[in-house]
Motif scaffolding. Structure first.
Motif: not given
Ligand code: HEM
Ligand code: SF4
Ligand code: SF4
Lengths: 189, 323
Positions: A62, A70, B2, B5-6, B10, B61, B66, B69, B137, B141, B256-257, B260
């Protein structure tokens, strides 16, 4: 279908950087100056308990890079390999922030005006262009998967520390090794 | 679900590094366990690679970023732009605009210097472009990509990034100048509370109809916008600088995240306020737009919307008309 993974046996890795060289040579056509898809990291260098491990993109199930991009330019092949489209990539660096393994790399350092197209390990599986086309060779490097071969780094690993292939097969090999090692404290397995 | 799951997947990948599994068959050796813990904590080693962050094996982290966002921030910025436009159009259909009671007097009162008007547009035009490109941005998507061909989408998102990068620079100057030079006129006063209670007199029905609460040079609504813009503008500039010039500031990947996320949250707030601001200036308040075109406002507009300011400049003799 297979789910492709890398596995590095730290008990066998001798930090020879053969995998790094193999990758560089195999994918040379796509690699801008200074970019290296695979690297060997040595922990406790020169101390007791020293261990080396070869790392590149782990082709996560995943994938964080896929979740954060993006431009939505990542895709997963039916073999579970994570690839991306360099024509769509804007060089924003988000995937570099998100990847736990530091796999995505860029030709430039600042994002202002773009870092250039992101590059990472493709599991020697090329990219979205037609298999073995010139465009694929120039943007992504080799495509050994389309020839039924495994990634060059693992194929050339002298100690067979770095394994590549279907997750089930690879972890079985590894489990057998661990089981037949005389002691889990032994260095040579 | 979700994100769990991620996280799991990982973790699974980490297993493939071969540290943890090395000891599953027999009793664990503590040295290996210790090293494994250090790796998960971001231990750095030695490597011949010059690649960025290549000496660190793993960076961990909070993976919920995700989901945040995709499920929250992306729809929120769409709502802040398109949702607010719909709400405002409906509101004006029902409520109507705020007309000048006495019509236009034709006498134009000096309100902004030429310099003030220029720094307004120095911030405003880039701000509009930053909103549109930033939205692409963050949310493109999910909301645009499915309806576009790959080539068209690639062109759009590439252009969005380039425009965003270049517009950030004038925006920061505009933001700084406006924030510093205009703050003195934006201090909250007691009569601002009453202005808020009457929604500035813009509601054309019920107990609000025909009311004109007191306002100085800036009314309470403008003050609220000014301070929101000052604060979130600061956050957006600071986080944007980290993302734009990583070679200068060298933020960690995790920082940075975080930048964001802070950037997106501020963008959503600024976007929603900007829509209100633009509607107020161009449609809602008859005669309002003139201020940021010529720097002058109609005398009737001044007495209706900024009575205390008009009284003040009349008294202290700074009132000047356009010749
Ligand atoms: C009104 C002002 C602004 C708005 C509404 C805005 C909005 C946004 C949004 C929504 C994103 C996407 C965030 C995400 O994907 O999670 C973004 C990305 C970004 N913003 Fe802004 N932003 C503004 C000002 C700035 C400024 C002043 C800077 C620089 C100092 C900046 C630099 C960036 C950078 C570097 C990115 C990453 C994408 C890229 O590399 O182009 N932004 N912005
Ligand atoms: S680039 Fe990083 S996050 Fe993406 S699949 Fe590879 S290892 Fe996972
Ligand atoms: S650098 Fe390219 S691949 Fe990485 S997140 Fe940005 S657009 Fe996607």
């Amino acid at each position: 279908m297979a789910t492709m993974k890398f596995l590095c046996d730290t008990k066998r890795c001798i930090e020879c950087n053969g995998c790094v060289t193999a990758c560089k040579n195999e994918n040379d056509s796509a690699l801008e100056w200074g970019i290296q898809r695979r690297r060997v990291v040595t922990l406790k260098d020169g101390e007791p308990g020293e261990a080396s491990i070869s790392v590149a993109c782990m082709h996560c199930t995943d994938a964080p890079c896929m979740a954060v991009c993006p431009t939505d330019c990542f895709y997963r092949t039916e073999d579970g390999i994570v690839l991306h489209n360099k024509d769509t990539c804007i060089g924003c660096g988000y995937c570099f922030y998100a990847c736990p393994f530091g796999a995505p790399q860029f030709p430039q350092k600042s994002t202002f005006g773009g870092r250039g197209k992101m590059d990472k390990c493709t599991f020697c599986a090329g990219g979205p262009e037609e298999d073995h086309s010139e465009a694929e060779r120039l943007k992504y490097g080799s495509n050994r998967i389309a020839e039924g071969k495994l990634p060059m780094c693992a194929e050339l690993c002298a100690t067979k520390s770095l394994l590549a292939g279907d997750a089930g097969v690879v972890s079985n090999i590894y489990r057998e090794r661990v089981a037949s090692r005389g002691s889990n404290k032994a260095i040579w397995g | 679900m979700k994100n769990i799951l991620i996280a799991l997947s990982v973790a699974l990948n980490l297993l493939f590094c071969g540290f943890a599994m090395a000891n599953t068959a027999e009793e664990p050796s503590s040295a290996n366990e210790l090293m494994w813990t250090q790796v998960k904590d971001g231990a750095q080693g030695v490597t011949t690679s010059k690649g960025q962050a290549h000496n660190q094996l793993i960076n961990t982290y909070d993976m919920r970023v995700f989901q945040l966002r995709s499920d929250l921030l992306a729809p929120a910025i769409m709502a802040a732009l398109f949702g607010m436009i719909i709400v405002f159009v409906l509101f004006i259909k029902v409520n109507g605009i705020s007309k000048l009671h006495g019509g236009f007097s034709g006498k134009m009162v000096h309100r902004w210097s030429k310099f003030d008007v220029s720094i307004h547009w120095l911030g405003a035009i880039p701000c509009l472009l930053l909103i549109l490109t930033g939205l692409t941005l963050l949310a493109g998507r999910f909301f645009f990509h499915p309806y576009l061909s790959e080539g068209l989408w690639a062109g759009l998102i590439n252009a969005a990034k380039l425009v965003h990068d270049y517009m950030a620079i004038p925006f920061m100057f505009g933001w700084l100048l406006m924030t510093v030079l205009w703050a003195k006129n934006q201090m909250p006063k007691m009569y601002d509370i009453k202005w808020m209670l009457y929604v500035g007199g813009y509601i054309n029905f019920g107990p609000f109809k025909g009311k004109h609460p007191d306002a100085g040079f800036a009314n309470a609504g403008e003050k609220l916008w000014f301070w929101t813009f000052a604060l979130f503008g600061l956050v957006i500039c600071a986080s944007g600088m980290l993302l734009l010039f990583p070679n200068v500031f060298e933020p960690s990947r995790t920082l940075s995240l975080i930048a964001l996320v802070l950037h997106s949250v501020s963008a959503i707030i600024i976007t929603a306020f900007s829509i209100v601001h633009i509607f107020m200036a161009t449609v809602m308040s008859e005669g309002g737009m003139e201020c940021m075109v010529s720097g002058y406002c109609d005398e009737n507009w001044a007495t209706q919307h900024h009575n205390l300011w008009f009284d003040e400049i009349k008294q202290n003799g700074t009132l000047t008309y356009k010749k």
